[in-house]
Design an enzyme around this catalytic site. Structure first.
Site, mmCIF file in Angstrom:
data_model
loop_
_atom_site.group_PDB
_atom_site.id
_atom_site.type_symbol
_atom_site.label_atom_id
_atom_site.label_comp_id
_atom_site.label_asym_id
_atom_site.label_seq_id
_atom_site.Cartn_x
_atom_site.Cartn_y
_atom_site.Cartn_z
ATOM 1 N N TYR A 1 -5.058 -5.224 0.649
ATOM 2 C CA TYR A 1 -4.616 -5.097 -0.746
ATOM 3 C C TYR A 1 -3.466 -4.108 -0.895
ATOM 4 C CZ TYR A 1 -8.602 -7.840 -2.279
ATOM 5 O OH TYR A 1 -9.493 -8.860 -2.474
ATOM 6 N N VAL B 1 -4.810 0.841 7.005
ATOM 7 C CA VAL B 1 -6.094 0.208 7.328
ATOM 8 C C VAL B 1 -7.179 0.710 6.381
ATOM 9 C CG1 VAL B 1 -5.461 -0.070 9.757
ATOM 10 C CG2 VAL B 1 -6.682 1.981 9.038
ATOM 11 N N LYS C 1 -4.000 12.522 -3.411
ATOM 12 C CA LYS C 1 -4.529 11.159 -3.581
ATOM 13 C C LYS C 1 -5.997 11.202 -4.005
ATOM 14 C CE LYS C 1 -5.200 6.877 -3.574
ATOM 15 N NZ LYS C 1 -4.688 6.007 -4.626
ATOM 16 N N LEU D 1 -8.928 10.333 -12.511
ATOM 17 C CA LEU D 1 -8.936 9.070 -13.278
ATOM 18 C C LEU D 1 -10.382 8.627 -13.525
ATOM 19 C CD1 LEU D 1 -6.007 7.163 -11.525
ATOM 20 C CD2 LEU D 1 -6.067 7.905 -13.917
ATOM 21 N N CYS E 1 -12.198 1.954 -4.370
ATOM 22 C CA CYS E 1 -11.710 3.311 -4.102
ATOM 23 C C CYS E 1 -12.329 4.461 -4.902
ATOM 24 C CB CYS E 1 -10.204 3.352 -4.244
ATOM 25 S SG CYS E 1 -9.421 2.393 -2.927
#
Ligand SMILES: NC(=O)C1=CN([C@@H]2O[C@H](COP(=O)(O)OP(=O)(O)OC[C@H]3O[C@@H](n4cnc5c(N)ncnc54)[C@H](O)[C@@H]3O)[C@@H](O)[C@H]2O)C=CC1
Ligand SMILES: O=C(O)[C@H]1O[C@H](OP(=O)(O)OP(=O)(O)OC[C@H]2O[C@@H](n3ccc(=O)[nH]c3=O)[C@H](O)[C@@H]2O)[C@H](O)[C@@H](O)[C@@H]1O
Length: 466
Positions: A16, A91, A222, A229, A278
């Site tokens: 993705y 990956v 990250k 969020l 995620c």
């Protein structure tokens, strides 16, 4: 030293992130040859076909424009590594399932295997870019692996360049990112490598949006971005429970809170809970990192974001059962939406899966419809998560349209906010439902008054009355 000009890029991992990201690089940088490689032959075959392996608005056009010119998909990992001067490692880094840190820490096995391969087959110096989301200081481990296995004369500069695209809007996010973040060691060669990657992005991203920072800041940013969020969603979902108990309305509360420019309007939509591959994984990763650093209070703070999400999914499922007079045994329930959000066919950690399993544990008959998720994927998700309490093959059916899924349903449960659900012929659906007919709007997306006018009993997240 002369500035490094990137001519050939290899991306390890055609998923993705690797697929869309490097397809856009190829489109925007016609002078760079981009080869995206993967061990998964079926995935590469799909990238080379008319039927791409992922659904993403705008992706087909990007791939079709660049493929065969300067964009290539291959399973020949070694050749692409050997030829490239810059390698993205994109990956998967899932949550570890066993061993130390199981359930929390990131499984870096795929990343380490890819890194080892780079060291083994490289005969020239490379810039190696962490694109995957990784724990802070992973670049150290990569450097150790690369240096221990490299051939004489090969040097490796490691950069961190986390990806911030969201699925469903990946192409527009990549065309006009809020920012591109590049982390490097603050050595001369680290800064040169950083400049080389920045020059690639500068082909279409304004310079003031390309942020260059230290390696560890980039890696941590990250995890921090995803945690913050997700925290907003858990905050608004926690408030949705208070709204339901008091008669306040979460959309009104969120709108008014978001009008404060310090808070901002985005990412305040109450829901059945966040899904996707995620948010949960990255927060658990942050929790594990905090614990490893002997910061238990920090770990507890971030863990609460995931706990609240579990609570929201469970609370919504229970609400359906409670409203249907405390039993759904044998009742037909339509689940509209299986993807974790609209405009993607991705179902990883989708709330629909937990909600469906909850209904199955109550022995309901569930009919599922999603416009993009294949039947095969829905069965796979249920096979993987089944508790074996109830035979899901006997209790679940999959429909080809929303109208078909809703026929004879005692409750219609909206789990994904697909636009097409807004424009369904709800009056026609109502005609085919037993009475009382319930709609549970887990995405706050339907016009409640119109549905009530038709005759539906409407229950939404974050508001009081039925
Ligand atoms: N999915 C998303 O929207 C985002 C994901 N990320 C991060 O990007 C990374 C990749 O995520 P996805 O693309 O979603 O994963 P994915 O599972 O869709 O793709 C990863 C691909 O890597 C391949 N692969 C694994 N080991 C390999 C090896 N040694 N050699 C060649 N290919 C190999 C797998 O076969 C797979 O096709 C993860 O770290 C994720 O956290 C970051 C931002 C957004
Ligand atoms: O690291 C990643 O994988 C990516 O994770 C998220 O992107 P993604 O998971 O694709 O999608 P989001 O739009 O963030 O939605 C995540 C989940 O939160 C839910 N959500 C989102 C927003 C909102 O207001 N309310 C809400 O419930 C969505 O329905 C979905 O289930 C981030 O938005 C990306 O910036 C990041 O790159």
């Amino acid at each position: 030293m002369a500035p490094i000009t990137v001519k050939k890029i290899c991306c390890i991992g055609a998923g993705y992130v690797g697929g869309p990201t490097c397809a856009v690089i190829a489109l925007k940088c016609p002078n760079i040859q981009v080869t995206i490689v993967d061990l998964n032959q079926a995935r590469i075959d799909a990238w080379n076909s008319d039927n791409l392996p992922i659904y993403e608005p705008g992706l087909d056009e990007v791939v079709k424009t660049a493929r065969g010119k300067n964009l290539f998909f291959s399973t020949d990992v070694d050749k692409a590594i050997a030829e490239a001067d810059l390698i993205f490692v994109s990956v998967n880094t899932p949550t570890k399932k066993s061993g130390v840190g199981a359930g929390y820490a990131a499984d870096l096995n795929f990343l380490q295997r890819a890194t080892r391969r780079i060291a083994e087959v490289s005969t020239s110096s490379k810039i190696v870019v962490e694109k995957s989301t990784v724990p802070c200081r992973t670049a150290d481990a990569m450097r150790t692996i690369l240096e221990a296995n490299s051939k004489p004369g090969c040097r490796f500069d490691i950069l961190s360049n986390p990806e911030f695209l969201a699925e469903g809007t990946a192409i527009s996010d990549l065309f006009a990112p809020d920012r591109v973040l590049i982390g490097s060691l603050q050595t001369e060669s680290g800064k040169d490598a950083c400049a080389a990657l920045a020059n690639v992005y500068a082909n279409w991203v304004p310079r003031d949006r390309i942020l260059t920072v230290g390696l560890w800041s980039s890696e941590l940013t990250k995890l921090a971005a995803n945690a913050m969020l997700a925290q907003r969603i858990s905050s608004v979902n926690a408030l949705s429970a208070i709204c339901e108990a008091t008669g306040a309305n979460i959309d009104e509360v969120a709108f008014a809170v978001g009008k404060d420019s310090r808070v901002g309007a985005k990412f305040l939509k109450a829901s059945v809970g966040f899904g996707g591959s995620c948010f949960q994984k990255d927060i658990l990763n942050l929790v594990y990192l905090s614990e490893s650093l002997h910061l238990p209070e920090v770990a507890k703070y971030w863990k609460a974001v995931v706990d609240m999400n579990e609570y929201q999914k469970d609370r919504f499922s229970r609400k359906v059962v409670d409203t249907l007079f405390n039993t759904i045994t044998g009742k037909k329930i339509a689940i509209l939406g299986w993807a974790f959000k609209k405009d993607t066919g991705d179902t990883r950690e989708s709330p629909s899966i937990s909600i469906c399993n909850h209904f199955l544990s109550e022995k309901a008959r569930v009919n599922v419809y999603d416009p993009q998720v294949t039947e095969e994927q829905i069965w796979l998700d249920l096979d993987e998560t089944s508790t074996n309490e109830v035979d899901h093959k006997q209790h679940v059916s999959i429909s080809k349209s929303a109208i078909e899924a809703c026929k004879d349903a005692e409750a219609i449960v909206i789990c994904t906010e697909w636009d097409e659900f807004k424009t369904l012929d709800w009056a026609k659906i109502y005609e085919a439902c037993p009475r009382p007919a319930f709609v549970f709007d887990g995405r706050l997306m339907l016009n409640r008054a119109e549905l009530q006018q038709i005759g539906f009993k409407v229950v939404t997240i974050g508001s009081g009355d039925v």
